[in-house]
Write an enzyme that holds these catalytic residues in place. Structure first.
Site, short mmCIF file in Angstrom:
data_model
loop_
_atom_site.label_atom_id
_atom_site.label_comp_id
_atom_site.label_asym_id
_atom_site.label_seq_id
_atom_site.Cartn_x
_atom_site.Cartn_y
_atom_site.Cartn_z
N TRP A 23 -47.71 29.08 58.20
CA TRP A 23 -45.94 29.81 58.50
C TRP A 23 -46.14 30.67 57.29
CZ3 TRP A 23 -46.43 25.15 57.63
CH2 TRP A 23 -46.48 24.19 55.99
N ARG A 24 -46.24 31.40 57.19
CA ARG A 24 -46.18 32.56 56.17
C ARG A 24 -46.84 33.73 56.99
NH1 ARG A 24 -46.39 30.95 49.96
NH2 ARG A 24 -44.87 29.66 49.98
N GLU A 36 -39.59 24.74 58.38
CA GLU A 36 -38.75 24.52 57.25
C GLU A 36 -38.26 23.14 57.81
OE1 GLU A 36 -37.27 25.93 54.55
OE2 GLU A 36 -38.76 27.59 54.98
N GLN A 41 -37.81 17.41 53.23
CA GLN A 41 -38.25 15.60 53.21
C GLN A 41 -39.41 15.18 52.80
OE1 GLN A 41 -35.81 14.14 51.67
NE2 GLN A 41 -34.12 15.05 53.35
N GLY A 80 -40.95 11.32 59.87
CA GLY A 80 -39.60 10.71 59.31
C GLY A 80 -38.50 10.91 59.77
N TYR A 119 -28.83 26.44 53.22
CA TYR A 119 -30.24 26.59 53.35
C TYR A 119 -31.51 27.18 54.53
CZ TYR A 119 -35.21 25.55 51.69
OH TYR A 119 -36.48 26.71 52.37
N ASP A 137 -32.98 24.82 47.66
CA ASP A 137 -33.99 23.51 47.52
C ASP A 137 -33.58 23.30 46.74
OD1 ASP A 137 -35.79 25.38 47.03
OD2 ASP A 137 -37.31 24.44 48.33
N CYS A 208 -46.39 31.09 33.32
CA CYS A 208 -44.72 31.88 34.43
C CYS A 208 -44.22 32.92 33.98
CB CYS A 208 -43.29 30.60 33.88
SG CYS A 208 -41.83 31.34 34.62
N CYS A 214 -36.52 33.03 30.50
CA CYS A 214 -36.05 31.66 30.45
C CYS A 214 -35.15 31.20 29.36
CB CYS A 214 -37.36 31.09 31.35
SG CYS A 214 -36.65 29.67 31.52
S1 SF4 Z 1 -39.12 26.47 32.47
FE1 SF4 Z 1 -38.54 28.62 32.60
S2 SF4 Z 1 -39.99 29.44 32.01
FE2 SF4 Z 1 -40.91 26.97 32.31
S3 SF4 Z 1 -41.72 27.78 34.22
FE3 SF4 Z 1 -39.66 27.20 34.39
S4 SF4 Z 1 -38.47 28.79 34.73
FE4 SF4 Z 1 -41.18 29.17 33.50
#
Ligand code: SF4
Length: 361
Positions: A23-24, A36, A41, A80, A119, A137, A208, A214
């Protein structure tokens, strides 16, 4: 790190790491909408064969609008939450009638369709039409709650409102960049990061792209965020079901419209008290009279919404020509049972039946 930098990093990460999902590969709002709704679920790997089968059988809106309900239920059987498939068809019929068969591009018009909330409308408008509409989501909630250190219940109240604001700020930032289809990619990058890296338990922060920004990572609160609402314990319920056989035909009945598992098929059954093991009394209640013989078939656990169900299934021999007088009951050839769409727990009985003797669950 500013939002602009976060967006750039997310887009670059998504370009390299996005899963190649069917679907992308399309911008068809109908195909994206179906994906979607199925993904609500339900996990991606489960949805893949269902989505492909659906698009082969009903390749466009008009086919969905005109499909017999039995076809829809069969295509959906096993996913479901059947209200989703009924809403899909109602929405397709509305689009046929009110939008000349063309999927609406206007966010409010999309959101007004049955089964489409904020959403899903945001997902369709951003992914199919590249509009700067936010999505939130479960995956996106988790990423944003950790990234920006948002405490409180992410699904309600102020925390939820704050998360929507953040999601909107990011997708608007993406719209201001020169990136190709930036809104579509940004929203999907947040979903994908939540699915692949920022997992509920043990997120892979070392991989990440936005770990430098973060808050949860920096302050050691990854395990605390997002806050998890207290789970209510599931309520146990017990049912007895009867596979009544007469000359190679089996008694089944269709559930009434409007309730749980509406219009799906099931074997005659009744709910019994938790400690009740009187199958003869239950059979009399479910069938109107006592069958000639009863034999245990299987005991099957099944969970649906907040209920933990135990379903004890019995084979029952039926003598005489009278059909149990229950609404919607019908004798069906054994080999034709697979053509019916069964409610989840009863499909397990059918599988058990077809596995044959000597293979109890
Ligand atoms: S907690 Fe923060 S640093 Fe760790 S994966 Fe999630 S967004 Fe990235």
């Amino acid at each position: 790190m500013k939002n602009g930098d976060i967006v750039q990093k997310l887009l670059a990460w998504f370009a390299r790491h996005a899963r190649d999902l069917p679907w992308r590969r399309t911008r068809d709002p109908y195909a994206i909408w179906v994906s979607e709704i199925m993904l609500q679920q339900t996990q991606v790997k489960t949805v893949l064969p269902y989505w492909r089968r659906w698009l082969r059988a009903l390749p466009h809106l008009a086919a969905l609008a005109d499909a017999p309900p039995a076809t829809l239920h069969k295509l959906w059987e096993g996913l479901g939450y059947y209200a989703r498939v009924r809403n899909l068809q109602r929405a397709a019929q509305i689009i046929q009638q009110q939008h000349h068969g063309r999927f609406p591009r206007d966010f409010d018009a999309v959101r007004a369709l049955p089964g489409i909330g904020r959403y899903t409308a945001g997902a369709i408008c951003s992914i199919a039409f590249n509009q700067p509409r936010p999505v939130l989501d479960g995956n996106v909630m988790r990423v944003l709650a950790r990234l920006y250190g948002v405490a409180g219940n992410p699904r309600a109240g102020r925390a939820n409102a704050r998360l929507w604001e953040l999601a909107e700020a990011l997708v608007r930032r993406a719209a201001g960049l020169r990136a190709r289809r930036g809104c579509a990619a940004l929203n999907q990058s947040l979903m994908e990061l939540g699915a692949l890296v920022c997992a509920p338990r043990q997120p892979r922060c070392a991989l990440c792209p936005v770990s430098g920004a973060c808050v949860a990572h920096r302050t050691g609160r990854v395990a605390e965020l997002p806050e998890r609402p207290r789970r209510t314990r599931p309520t146990p319920r017990r049912f007895m079901a009867f596979v009544v056989d007469r000359h190679g035909r089996v008694l089944v009945r269709q559930r009434p419209a409007g309730g749980v598992n509406a219009r799906l098929w099931e074997f005659p059954n009744v709910e019994v008290a938790p400690g009740d093991s009187d199958a003869r009394a239950a059979a009399r209640k479910a069938l109107g009279r006592l069958p000639a013989a009863l034999e245990p078939l299987a005991v099957l656990p099944h969970t649906i919404t907040r209920y933990r169900i135990t379903l004890a299934a019995y084979r029952a021999a039926w003598r005489g020509e009278t059909t149990p007088s229950r609404a919607g009951a019908r004798w069906v050839e054994r080999r034709a049972l697979n053509q019916l769409a069964f409610a989840g727990a009863h499909r397990k009985i059918l599988r058990q039946l077809q596995a044959g003797p000597g293979k109890p669950s």
